[in-house]
Motif scaffolding. Sequence first.
Motif, PDB file in Angstrom:
ATOM      1  N   TRP A   1      -7.902  10.839 -49.840  1.00  0.00           N
ATOM      2  CA  TRP A   1      -8.035  10.546 -51.267  1.00  0.00           C
ATOM      3  C   TRP A   1      -8.554   9.138 -51.527  1.00  0.00           C
ATOM      4  O   TRP A   1      -8.451   8.616 -52.630  1.00  0.00           O
ATOM      5  CB  TRP A   1      -6.702  10.747 -51.981  1.00  0.00           C
ATOM      6  CG  TRP A   1      -5.551  10.014 -51.386  1.00  0.00           C
ATOM      7  CD1 TRP A   1      -5.194   8.713 -51.593  1.00  0.00           C
ATOM      8  CD2 TRP A   1      -4.576  10.544 -50.488  1.00  0.00           C
ATOM      9  NE1 TRP A   1      -4.078   8.405 -50.883  1.00  0.00           N
ATOM     10  CE2 TRP A   1      -3.662   9.505 -50.188  1.00  0.00           C
ATOM     11  CE3 TRP A   1      -4.380  11.799 -49.907  1.00  0.00           C
ATOM     12  CZ2 TRP A   1      -2.584   9.685 -49.331  1.00  0.00           C
ATOM     13  CZ3 TRP A   1      -3.305  11.976 -49.050  1.00  0.00           C
ATOM     14  CH2 TRP A   1      -2.426  10.928 -48.771  1.00  0.00           C
ATOM     15  N   SER A   2      -9.091   8.471 -50.486  1.00  0.00           N
ATOM     16  CA  SER A   2      -9.580   7.111 -50.693  1.00  0.00           C
ATOM     17  C   SER A   2     -11.065   7.085 -51.004  1.00  0.00           C
ATOM     18  O   SER A   2     -11.581   6.058 -51.423  1.00  0.00           O
ATOM     19  CB  SER A   2      -9.320   6.261 -49.461  1.00  0.00           C
ATOM     20  OG  SER A   2      -9.991   6.830 -48.351  1.00  0.00           O
ATOM     21  N   HIS A   3     -11.782   8.192 -50.772  1.00  0.00           N
ATOM     22  CA  HIS A   3     -13.211   8.179 -51.058  1.00  0.00           C
ATOM     23  C   HIS A   3     -13.615   9.529 -51.603  1.00  0.00           C
ATOM     24  O   HIS A   3     -12.998  10.543 -51.308  1.00  0.00           O
ATOM     25  CB  HIS A   3     -14.009   7.867 -49.793  1.00  0.00           C
ATOM     26  CG  HIS A   3     -13.695   8.804 -48.665  1.00  0.00           C
ATOM     27  ND1 HIS A   3     -12.763   8.518 -47.697  1.00  0.00           N
ATOM     28  CD2 HIS A   3     -14.179  10.010 -48.351  1.00  0.00           C
ATOM     29  CE1 HIS A   3     -12.690   9.527 -46.855  1.00  0.00           C
ATOM     30  NE2 HIS A   3     -13.548  10.453 -47.215  1.00  0.00           N
ATOM     31  N   CYS A   4     -14.684   9.517 -52.409  1.00  0.00           N
ATOM     32  CA  CYS A   4     -15.187  10.763 -52.952  1.00  0.00           C
ATOM     33  C   CYS A   4     -16.003  11.493 -51.895  1.00  0.00           C
ATOM     34  O   CYS A   4     -16.722  10.860 -51.129  1.00  0.00           O
ATOM     35  CB  CYS A   4     -16.108  10.472 -54.140  1.00  0.00           C
ATOM     36  SG  CYS A   4     -15.216  10.224 -55.666  1.00  0.00           S
ATOM     37  N   PRO A   5     -15.963  12.793 -51.854  1.00  0.00           N
ATOM     38  CA  PRO A   5     -16.826  13.518 -50.927  1.00  0.00           C
ATOM     39  C   PRO A   5     -18.265  13.503 -51.422  1.00  0.00           C
ATOM     40  O   PRO A   5     -18.515  13.303 -52.617  1.00  0.00           O
ATOM     41  CB  PRO A   5     -16.259  14.938 -50.952  1.00  0.00           C
ATOM     42  CG  PRO A   5     -15.573  15.052 -52.243  1.00  0.00           C
ATOM     43  CD  PRO A   5     -15.102  13.690 -52.640  1.00  0.00           C
ATOM     44  N   ILE A   6     -19.193  13.713 -50.511  1.00  0.00           N
ATOM     45  CA  ILE A   6     -20.613  13.684 -50.870  1.00  0.00           C
ATOM     46  C   ILE A   6     -21.016  15.090 -51.288  1.00  0.00           C
ATOM     47  O   ILE A   6     -20.546  16.074 -50.714  1.00  0.00           O
ATOM     48  CB  ILE A   6     -21.447  13.208 -49.658  1.00  0.00           C
ATOM     49  CG1 ILE A   6     -20.956  11.819 -49.284  1.00  0.00           C
ATOM     50  CG2 ILE A   6     -22.919  13.187 -49.992  1.00  0.00           C
ATOM     51  CD1 ILE A   6     -21.641  11.249 -48.100  1.00  0.00           C
ATOM     52  N   ASN A   7     -21.915  15.178 -52.254  1.00  0.00           N
ATOM     53  CA  ASN A   7     -22.254  16.503 -52.771  1.00  0.00           C
ATOM     54  C   ASN A   7     -23.148  17.265 -51.810  1.00  0.00           C
ATOM     55  O   ASN A   7     -23.581  16.747 -50.784  1.00  0.00           O
ATOM     56  CB  ASN A   7     -22.873  16.410 -54.168  1.00  0.00           C
ATOM     57  CG  ASN A   7     -24.166  15.625 -54.141  1.00  0.00           C
ATOM     58  OD1 ASN A   7     -24.738  15.389 -53.086  1.00  0.00           O
ATOM     59  ND2 ASN A   7     -24.610  15.225 -55.314  1.00  0.00           N
TER      60      ASN A   7
ATOM     61  N   CYS B   1     -15.810  13.942 -59.107  1.00  0.00           N
ATOM     62  CA  CYS B   1     -15.106  12.819 -58.495  1.00  0.00           C
ATOM     63  C   CYS B   1     -15.685  11.499 -58.986  1.00  0.00           C
ATOM     64  O   CYS B   1     -14.952  10.559 -59.258  1.00  0.00           O
ATOM     65  CB  CYS B   1     -15.227  12.932 -56.978  1.00  0.00           C
ATOM     66  SG  CYS B   1     -14.266  11.732 -56.083  1.00  0.00           S
ATOM     67  N   ALA B   2     -17.008  11.453 -59.095  1.00  0.00           N
ATOM     68  CA  ALA B   2     -17.645  10.197 -59.505  1.00  0.00           C
ATOM     69  C   ALA B   2     -17.248   9.837 -60.927  1.00  0.00           C
ATOM     70  O   ALA B   2     -17.091   8.667 -61.262  1.00  0.00           O
ATOM     71  CB  ALA B   2     -19.161  10.326 -59.387  1.00  0.00           C
ATOM     72  N   ARG B   3     -17.042  10.849 -61.770  1.00  0.00           N
ATOM     73  CA  ARG B   3     -16.701  10.559 -63.161  1.00  0.00           C
ATOM     74  C   ARG B   3     -15.230  10.189 -63.335  1.00  0.00           C
ATOM     75  O   ARG B   3     -14.876   9.503 -64.282  1.00  0.00           O
ATOM     76  CB  ARG B   3     -17.025  11.758 -64.048  1.00  0.00           C
ATOM     77  CG  ARG B   3     -18.515  11.918 -64.331  1.00  0.00           C
ATOM     78  CD  ARG B   3     -18.760  12.948 -65.394  1.00  0.00           C
ATOM     79  NE  ARG B   3     -18.398  14.273 -64.952  1.00  0.00           N
ATOM     80  CZ  ARG B   3     -18.046  15.243 -65.777  1.00  0.00           C
ATOM     81  NH1 ARG B   3     -18.004  15.040 -67.070  1.00  0.00           N
ATOM     82  NH2 ARG B   3     -17.727  16.441 -65.313  1.00  0.00           N
ATOM     83  N   SER B   4     -14.372  10.657 -62.431  1.00  0.00           N
ATOM     84  CA  SER B   4     -12.958  10.288 -62.582  1.00  0.00           C
ATOM     85  C   SER B   4     -12.589   9.271 -61.500  1.00  0.00           C
ATOM     86  O   SER B   4     -12.904   8.119 -61.620  1.00  0.00           O
ATOM     87  CB  SER B   4     -12.075  11.524 -62.515  1.00  0.00           C
ATOM     88  OG  SER B   4     -12.351  12.289 -61.361  1.00  0.00           O
ATOM     89  N   SER B   5     -11.965   9.698 -60.434  1.00  0.00           N
ATOM     90  CA  SER B   5     -11.646   8.770 -59.340  1.00  0.00           C
ATOM     91  C   SER B   5     -11.281   9.613 -58.124  1.00  0.00           C
ATOM     92  O   SER B   5     -10.912  10.768 -58.279  1.00  0.00           O
ATOM     93  CB  SER B   5     -10.481   7.872 -59.725  1.00  0.00           C
ATOM     94  OG  SER B   5      -9.275   8.585 -59.696  1.00  0.00           O
ATOM     95  N   PRO B   6     -11.389   9.057 -56.910  1.00  0.00           N
ATOM     96  CA  PRO B   6     -11.092   9.861 -55.723  1.00  0.00           C
ATOM     97  C   PRO B   6      -9.668  10.421 -55.721  1.00  0.00           C
ATOM     98  O   PRO B   6      -9.457  11.568 -55.318  1.00  0.00           O
ATOM     99  CB  PRO B   6     -11.287   8.883 -54.560  1.00  0.00           C
ATOM    100  CG  PRO B   6     -12.143   7.825 -55.089  1.00  0.00           C
ATOM    101  CD  PRO B   6     -11.880   7.718 -56.547  1.00  0.00           C
TER     102      PRO B   6
ATOM    103  N   PHE C   1       0.434   5.987 -57.214  1.00  0.00           N
ATOM    104  CA  PHE C   1       0.983   5.405 -55.990  1.00  0.00           C
ATOM    105  C   PHE C   1       0.058   5.628 -54.811  1.00  0.00           C
ATOM    106  O   PHE C   1      -0.118   4.742 -53.971  1.00  0.00           O
ATOM    107  CB  PHE C   1       2.366   5.998 -55.709  1.00  0.00           C
ATOM    108  CG  PHE C   1       3.295   5.024 -55.072  1.00  0.00           C
ATOM    109  CD1 PHE C   1       3.463   4.997 -53.697  1.00  0.00           C
ATOM    110  CD2 PHE C   1       3.995   4.116 -55.845  1.00  0.00           C
ATOM    111  CE1 PHE C   1       4.322   4.093 -53.110  1.00  0.00           C
ATOM    112  CE2 PHE C   1       4.853   3.211 -55.255  1.00  0.00           C
ATOM    113  CZ  PHE C   1       5.014   3.195 -53.891  1.00  0.00           C
ATOM    114  N   THR C   2      -0.555   6.810 -54.724  1.00  0.00           N
ATOM    115  CA  THR C   2      -1.466   7.066 -53.601  1.00  0.00           C
ATOM    116  C   THR C   2      -2.670   6.146 -53.684  1.00  0.00           C
ATOM    117  O   THR C   2      -3.194   5.704 -52.658  1.00  0.00           O
ATOM    118  CB  THR C   2      -1.949   8.528 -53.602  1.00  0.00           C
ATOM    119  OG1 THR C   2      -2.311   8.894 -54.925  1.00  0.00           O
ATOM    120  CG2 THR C   2      -0.883   9.454 -53.102  1.00  0.00           C
ATOM    121  N   GLU C   3      -3.122   5.828 -54.910  1.00  0.00           N
ATOM    122  CA  GLU C   3      -4.232   4.890 -55.038  1.00  0.00           C
ATOM    123  C   GLU C   3      -3.816   3.513 -54.545  1.00  0.00           C
ATOM    124  O   GLU C   3      -4.576   2.843 -53.835  1.00  0.00           O
ATOM    125  CB  GLU C   3      -4.684   4.806 -56.494  1.00  0.00           C
ATOM    126  CG  GLU C   3      -5.951   4.025 -56.644  1.00  0.00           C
ATOM    127  CD  GLU C   3      -6.485   4.079 -58.054  1.00  0.00           C
ATOM    128  OE1 GLU C   3      -5.726   4.402 -58.970  1.00  0.00           O
ATOM    129  OE2 GLU C   3      -7.667   3.789 -58.222  1.00  0.00           O
TER     130      GLU C   3
END
Lengths: 633, 277
Positions: free
Chosen positions: A149-155, A165-170, A402-404
Amino acid sequence: MKLKLPNLDLDDRIPSHQQLEKLEVEGAADRPKWDNKAQYLLTCVGFCVGLGNVWRFPYLCQSHGGGAFMIPFLILLVLEGIPLLHLEFAIGQRLRKGSVGVWTAIHPYLTGVGVASMLVSFLVGLYYNTIIAWVMWYFFNSFQDPLPWSHCPINANKTGLVSECARSSPVDYFWYRETLNTSTNIEDAGGLQWRLVLCLLCAWTVLYVCCVRGIETTGKAVYVTSTLPYVVLTIFLIRGLTLKGSLSGIKFLFTPNVTELTNPATWLDAGAQVFYSFSLAFGGLISFSSYNSVYNNCEQDAVVISVINGCTSVFSATVIYSIIGFRATEKYEDCMARNILDLMNAFDRPEGNITLNNYEQVLQNLASTSPLVVKSLNLKSCDMQTFLSEGVEGTGLAFIVFTEAITKMPISPLWSILFFIMLFCLGLSTMFGNTEGVIIPLQDLKIFPKNWPKEVLTGITCLISFLIALIFVQRSGNYWLALFDRFAGSIPLLIIAFCEMVAVVYLYGIDRFNKDIEFMIGHKPNMFWQATWRVISPLIMMLIFLFYFVTKVREEATYIAWDPESATFPTLANVLYPNWVYIIIFLLAGVPSLAVPYMAVFRLIRDCGRKRDHDYKTKELTTFSAKIQMSDK
Amino acid sequence: MFLHDFLHLPVRLHLTACYSLLSTRQGPQVALTPAAQARVFKYEGASGLPRGLRMSLNLVIVLCLTAVLGPTLVHTLCSGSTDANKVRLSIKTALGDEAYDWDESEMFLFKATIAFAMRKCNKKQYEVSNIQVCNATQRVSFWFVVTDPKTEDLVSGKDVEKAVRMSRNRINSAFLLTDKTLEFVNIPPTLAAPVKPATPPWLIVFGVVIGLVGAGIAAILISTFIQKKRERGGIKEREEDEEEEAGQRNGVFCTVQEGADSNINPGFIEDDPFTKL
């Protein structure tokens, strides 16, 4: 003032003091008992201290005036929590039965109170274990670096990040999409999410293993599940205090705002929090205390456990907010760094020209000299207060905020593993109490044949609960869980607790109760207990119930949903409940509450039919030979 | 230097401007407007100088103009052209205390790395002089264009992009920077595909936990079964013992002390022929 309702044949239904003495000496063969006092205390502490201490109390504290919230919390802890706890412990220890047994013994028409407790324990256990399943999912996913959950996946075509993911957060994306795969509303059930089904299976089997023989096995398990959370909280406290910005979080939490004390909602939230935090009216505490020795000092236990519960709430609030302060500071600095970079790039300033200190000044200068350029940059405003008050309650706290924060700490997988083990232990120890509150009444109500061993009973209960809980692992499961949490775990408990107090004080009789306690612990309960049991606590319960009822009825029937298409995305959208939800609400809140009068009426009708037989039987016993001893024994 | 003594003042001013422009390399370049250019020519005509001197003056002025216009030509080539690329470096952000200063030699290195990248991509012999840089700012950002080594034409933006993308890692590491801190503004970095392990790690942990739980359940159920079996065996033994004992008593004058015996009915023991009645 000493109102006592008529209660016939009470002595026939309850063991007398002499019988209790005998029982203490000989020991009841078929009744389990605690190996030692520590086991009993740890089990009760584990039952009381749950997820609510970690993710509900800190939020309430911060939103109702910080340090000032302690005042209503402590006052209501003393006036409501401790008396109710002592009452449940004492009555269980005296009558030596689970919740259904105790209330039936006090008066047969009160069986409904025990049945209501059982139903509430069952419904709450269903969704509580689902939360544990979510915790396990996150725990399983913590064994990798970097955390998923630390990075967005690539499309799919590798040109950028996935749009949602890019519009919200990972962290949002991982929670709503990769964990829950949530649909946009409660009507769109979607299919079962096989990953969560596996985690749910894991949660129920772990619970089964720990509860399979009742307190024989849970008594061993609580040595770990009740103590580990404290160890982890201490580790997090030390880690948290060494992080940058943690003190701003703690300050934000405890800054007193005394004007909040005049707001009635503060007092009512404090009362509700004390009540739910003590896991009262679930029936589990009565069961646990019935396995004690008759002379166990239940008064001391009640005070000790209440104090531990209160202190744990405050302690965990400190830990949580130190980490939240760290996260808010990181986000603030990221936000400012982005703005500064944009300004430097647009105006070709050398690096280090614009810093956090002179940002405002420089921005004003630039805004006055070239306002159009500054406007076109769309600089976001970075506000520490907003970051500190972001989504800090419930599942949002644990699985998003908390996870962030954890992803920003060095050696993230370690902290993630520790955090989710702590949540797992907190949840599991509460589930022990819930399971006890379901299985013992089932035994008392003789729903299962008596010769079936306990393992089979527990197994069947866990299996049925697992199958019903599959509702919560569909795509719309999150919305169902919120519905259950809002209605099953609130109003019925208040009604049950009120009935309990009235039953013990007025049906069982406060005089008899006082004598019992004197017999058990050696001295009569003092004025404080008399006042709170007779007047103060029932009054507080009634007020909280009325407030809750009125608020819930007046509330709009809406819920918040994750909808990538909505206009407010990534903020959750407000959606209206469909009409059929009222049936569900009735099933959740109405059925347990109505079990109380229903069982009373049911028994009344049954007894009316049997009345003639009853009189006939009593006549038979008054015969000549019964009065004279026939043999020299 | 002797030119300053012989020329008309306005011309001299333009020339000093020309001279100062010639001596600087950095700083914003100001293009001469066509009107200014015309003024230079006009004053040259009106001065009434001897022919030889006029010709040398022309030469000087033409040289000057090329010196002035040359960079401006390149400048319009640089930022105006669609084939130019903007580069932005954030050295202090990347390296903190170990940041180096951006100077001439660093710029030379940059040109050399771009030339290297172009060579790798196109296999032509690009030189450092084929990379033209302009509009350098203190941000450290600048524009650059690449000219073909043989034809002196501008290389298209797409080719430059391809070359940079191919050797991006090498270019970054030459400057100890990353994709983010050495930005080519129109060339987005290719995102690295994440490493996907064969089995998702969570499944492995899940398997371990379920295995332990399953073993726990099996252990408990087996131990329960064994315990029950032992109890049943124990009860049978106790029952057999009791029957033997009961067989030894003949019922008369026996004192029934053990009240727990359930197979002896006290009502039938005639221990007292006289009742209280």
